[in-house]
Motif scaffolding. Structure first.
Motif, PDB file in Angstrom:
ATOM      1  N   GLY A 277       0.806  -1.211   0.000  1.00  0.00           N
ATOM      2  CA  GLY A 277       0.000   0.000   0.000  1.00  0.00           C
ATOM      3  C   GLY A 277       0.840   1.261   0.000  1.00  0.00           C
ATOM      4  O   GLY A 277       0.530   2.232  -0.710  1.00  0.00           O
ATOM      5  N   LEU A 278       1.918   1.263   0.759  1.00  0.00           N
ATOM      6  CA  LEU A 278       2.756   2.463   0.864  1.00  0.00           C
ATOM      7  C   LEU A 278       3.381   2.850  -0.468  1.00  0.00           C
ATOM      8  O   LEU A 278       3.556   4.034  -0.770  1.00  0.00           O
ATOM      9  CB  LEU A 278       3.856   2.254   1.907  1.00  0.00           C
ATOM     10  CG  LEU A 278       3.403   2.174   3.370  1.00  0.00           C
ATOM     11  CD1 LEU A 278       4.597   1.929   4.282  1.00  0.00           C
ATOM     12  CD2 LEU A 278       2.664   3.439   3.794  1.00  0.00           C
ATOM     13  N   LYS A 279       3.709   1.852  -1.307  1.00  0.00           N
ATOM     14  CA  LYS A 279       4.367   2.182  -2.570  1.00  0.00           C
ATOM     15  C   LYS A 279       3.418   2.877  -3.548  1.00  0.00           C
ATOM     16  O   LYS A 279       3.859   3.407  -4.565  1.00  0.00           O
ATOM     17  CB  LYS A 279       4.966   0.921  -3.205  1.00  0.00           C
ATOM     18  CG  LYS A 279       3.981  -0.051  -3.820  1.00  0.00           C
ATOM     19  CD  LYS A 279       4.739  -1.227  -4.442  1.00  0.00           C
ATOM     20  CE  LYS A 279       3.800  -2.193  -5.146  1.00  0.00           C
ATOM     21  NZ  LYS A 279       4.532  -3.341  -5.737  1.00  0.00           N
ATOM     22  N   LEU A 280       2.122   2.902  -3.220  1.00  0.00           N
ATOM     23  CA  LEU A 280       1.168   3.655  -4.034  1.00  0.00           C
ATOM     24  C   LEU A 280       1.230   5.146  -3.734  1.00  0.00           C
ATOM     25  O   LEU A 280       0.669   5.959  -4.474  1.00  0.00           O
ATOM     26  CB  LEU A 280      -0.258   3.143  -3.779  1.00  0.00           C
ATOM     27  CG  LEU A 280      -0.515   1.661  -4.059  1.00  0.00           C
ATOM     28  CD1 LEU A 280      -1.949   1.292  -3.684  1.00  0.00           C
ATOM     29  CD2 LEU A 280      -0.236   1.329  -5.512  1.00  0.00           C
TER      30      LEU A 280
ATOM     31  N   VAL B 258      15.632  -7.395  -9.350  1.00  0.00           N
ATOM     32  CA  VAL B 258      14.202  -7.515  -9.652  1.00  0.00           C
ATOM     33  C   VAL B 258      13.522  -6.161  -9.789  1.00  0.00           C
ATOM     34  O   VAL B 258      12.371  -6.094 -10.214  1.00  0.00           O
ATOM     35  CB  VAL B 258      13.482  -8.370  -8.586  1.00  0.00           C
ATOM     36  CG1 VAL B 258      14.049  -9.779  -8.559  1.00  0.00           C
ATOM     37  CG2 VAL B 258      13.574  -7.739  -7.194  1.00  0.00           C
ATOM     38  N   GLY B 259      14.206  -5.080  -9.419  1.00  0.00           N
ATOM     39  CA  GLY B 259      13.669  -3.740  -9.605  1.00  0.00           C
ATOM     40  C   GLY B 259      12.585  -3.368  -8.616  1.00  0.00           C
ATOM     41  O   GLY B 259      11.399  -3.553  -8.894  1.00  0.00           O
ATOM     42  N   ILE B 260      12.985  -2.875  -7.442  1.00  0.00           N
ATOM     43  CA  ILE B 260      11.988  -2.528  -6.430  1.00  0.00           C
ATOM     44  C   ILE B 260      11.833  -1.025  -6.267  1.00  0.00           C
ATOM     45  O   ILE B 260      12.707  -0.240  -6.635  1.00  0.00           O
ATOM     46  CB  ILE B 260      12.307  -3.165  -5.058  1.00  0.00           C
ATOM     47  CG1 ILE B 260      13.519  -2.494  -4.397  1.00  0.00           C
ATOM     48  CG2 ILE B 260      12.524  -4.660  -5.190  1.00  0.00           C
ATOM     49  CD1 ILE B 260      13.699  -2.900  -2.933  1.00  0.00           C
ATOM     50  N   CYS B 261      10.702  -0.656  -5.739  1.00  0.00           N
ATOM     51  CA  CYS B 261      10.391   0.735  -5.416  1.00  0.00           C
ATOM     52  C   CYS B 261      10.773   0.945  -3.952  1.00  0.00           C
ATOM     53  O   CYS B 261      10.077   0.498  -3.054  1.00  0.00           O
ATOM     54  CB  CYS B 261       8.904   0.979  -5.630  1.00  0.00           C
ATOM     55  SG  CYS B 261       8.268   2.506  -4.916  1.00  0.00           S
ATOM     56  N   GLY B 262      11.896   1.606  -3.700  1.00  0.00           N
ATOM     57  CA  GLY B 262      12.334   1.807  -2.331  1.00  0.00           C
ATOM     58  C   GLY B 262      13.554   0.962  -2.005  1.00  0.00           C
ATOM     59  O   GLY B 262      14.278   0.493  -2.895  1.00  0.00           O
ATOM     60  N   THR B 263      13.756   0.739  -0.705  1.00  0.00           N
ATOM     61  CA  THR B 263      14.948   0.049  -0.223  1.00  0.00           C
ATOM     62  C   THR B 263      14.570  -0.928   0.879  1.00  0.00           C
ATOM     63  O   THR B 263      13.749  -0.609   1.736  1.00  0.00           O
ATOM     64  CB  THR B 263      15.971   1.062   0.348  1.00  0.00           C
ATOM     65  OG1 THR B 263      16.243   2.077  -0.627  1.00  0.00           O
ATOM     66  CG2 THR B 263      17.268   0.376   0.728  1.00  0.00           C
ATOM     67  N   VAL B 264      15.182  -2.101   0.858  1.00  0.00           N
ATOM     68  CA  VAL B 264      14.995  -3.083   1.925  1.00  0.00           C
ATOM     69  C   VAL B 264      16.334  -3.291   2.618  1.00  0.00           C
ATOM     70  O   VAL B 264      17.353  -3.525   1.956  1.00  0.00           O
ATOM     71  CB  VAL B 264      14.471  -4.427   1.375  1.00  0.00           C
ATOM     72  CG1 VAL B 264      14.361  -5.454   2.501  1.00  0.00           C
ATOM     73  CG2 VAL B 264      13.118  -4.229   0.707  1.00  0.00           C
TER      74      VAL B 264
ATOM     75  N   ALA C 221      -2.300   2.224   4.370  1.00  0.00           N
ATOM     76  CA  ALA C 221      -1.295   3.087   3.765  1.00  0.00           C
ATOM     77  C   ALA C 221      -1.812   4.501   3.561  1.00  0.00           C
ATOM     78  O   ALA C 221      -1.087   5.482   3.765  1.00  0.00           O
ATOM     79  CB  ALA C 221      -0.840   2.490   2.433  1.00  0.00           C
ATOM     80  N   ARG C 222      -3.090   4.614   3.173  1.00  0.00           N
ATOM     81  CA  ARG C 222      -3.671   5.939   2.977  1.00  0.00           C
ATOM     82  C   ARG C 222      -3.671   6.730   4.277  1.00  0.00           C
ATOM     83  O   ARG C 222      -3.333   7.917   4.310  1.00  0.00           O
ATOM     84  CB  ARG C 222      -5.095   5.813   2.438  1.00  0.00           C
ATOM     85  CG  ARG C 222      -5.744   7.156   2.071  1.00  0.00           C
ATOM     86  CD  ARG C 222      -7.203   6.980   1.690  1.00  0.00           C
ATOM     87  NE  ARG C 222      -7.351   6.053   0.571  1.00  0.00           N
ATOM     88  CZ  ARG C 222      -8.171   5.020   0.573  1.00  0.00           C
ATOM     89  NH1 ARG C 222      -8.915   4.749   1.656  1.00  0.00           N
ATOM     90  NH2 ARG C 222      -8.272   4.243  -0.477  1.00  0.00           N
ATOM     91  N   GLY C 223      -4.039   6.054   5.378  1.00  0.00           N
ATOM     92  CA  GLY C 223      -4.065   6.735   6.678  1.00  0.00           C
ATOM     93  C   GLY C 223      -2.684   7.178   7.120  1.00  0.00           C
ATOM     94  O   GLY C 223      -2.526   8.267   7.687  1.00  0.00           O
TER      95      GLY C 223
END
Length: 316
Positions: free
Chosen positions: A21-24, A115-121, A308-310
């Protein structure tokens, strides 16, 4: 306007679900993941190959995949038979990459780029950590899986600890906490996924020093043998006991009723909805509440879109 920077701390399926949800809402997401897991495929690879447990990290990478969702399905594919039975493709990939990396953090970064991710782990530490628990009667349990798999009605947990106590945090984790606009703790198993991160030296200090808004996402259901009959305030008490008073500016709770048919299944296992006790909580922390759940395959999970919206709205 600068893009919102969110750092999420936890482990297990709760963290990876929220990341979807957060990646949206932002691409500047950092997931700091516990490395105390010692069960299942992760435990086998940990024992046989001397690596840190890959399962929770793999789940977070899969959740943040940005290029092709089929990669997420591939990473999470679990072999059903043969020599690899029980292992996932992602765990095996991480094991292979780890063999050719200086540390686990580097291996995680390489797979994330592959694999191409949005963000960092980021794993919370590159050190091998064993989780232990001290029960209310003073007895001790060693091992994350032994703590998390106890039956309902077991002796309550007084506190958990990590060995070695001096485990070093990954520097990127400290930096991500200090630079964040919002720091989120949870959702996930209280004593075996969320709190272990706070016990790594430097993590709690970084949270205290960060100017970010701090959010604790409370579980929707209690976990048998781990949080039997604990309400939301008691979940927060446990977080504070292992860190500091006032670590959360906000707490996210679900206050909508769970369908009766689903409740009956959970009750048979000794699990009940976490009581929000909103009035008590409101005296010590800002409460964000609503229908935060969905039912999938008979299991109660956070509605990651609403959750995630909240959280994202706190950065507006």
């Amino acid at each position: 306007m600068n893009e919102l920077k969110i750092t999420a701390i936890g482990g297990g399926t709760g963290l990876s679900t929220m990341l979807k949800g957060l990646k949206l809402h932002t691409r500047k997401i950092t997931a700091i993941v516990s490395v105390a897991d010692d069960g299942g495929s992760s435990g086998i690879l940990r024992n046989d190959m001397g690596m840190l447990p890959p399962g929770d990290v793999r789940n977070c990478i899969a959740a943040l995949i940005d290029m092709d969702e089929q990669y997420a399905e591939l990473l999470n594919y679990r072999f059903r038979e043969g020599v690899f039975e029980g292992h996932t493709v992602g765990n095996m990939l991480l094991a292979a990459i780890n063999e050719n990396s200086d540390n686990f953090d580097e291996a995680v970064s390489k797979l994330s780029k592959l694999v191409g991710i949005c963000g960092t782990v980021i794993p919370v530490s590159n050190d091998s950590i064993t989780l232990g628990a001290v029960l209310a009667d003073g007895s001790r349990i060693t091992g994350e899986s032994n703590i998390g798999e106890r039956p309902a009605g077991s002796m309550p947990i007084d506190r958990v600890f990590i060995d070695p106590a001096w485990a070093r945090p990954v520097e990127g984790a400290i930096r991500a906490i200090k630079d964040a606009d919002i720091v989120v703790m949870g959702p996930g198993s209280l004593y075996t996924s969320v709190i272990p991160n706070l016990l790594v030296p430097g993590i709690t200090k970084a949270i205290a020093e960060s100017s970010a808004k701090k959010v604790y996402v409370c579980n929707i259901m209690t976990e048998p043998g781990e949080t039997d009959n604990m309400n939301a305030a008691e979940h927060l008490d446990a977080i504070e006991k292992h860190s500091y008073k006032g670590i959360a500016d906000y707490i996210v709770v679900n206050d909508a009723p769970i369908p009766k048919s689903v409740m009956e299944t959970y009750a048979a296992e000794g699990s009940v909805p976490v009581d929000a006790v909103t009035d008590e909580l409101a005296r010590r922390v800002n409460v964000l509440h609503g229908a935060m759940f969905l039912v999938k395959n008979g299991q109660v999970r956070h509605n990651f879109i609403r959750l995630a919206r909240g959280i994202a709205r706190l950065g507006e």
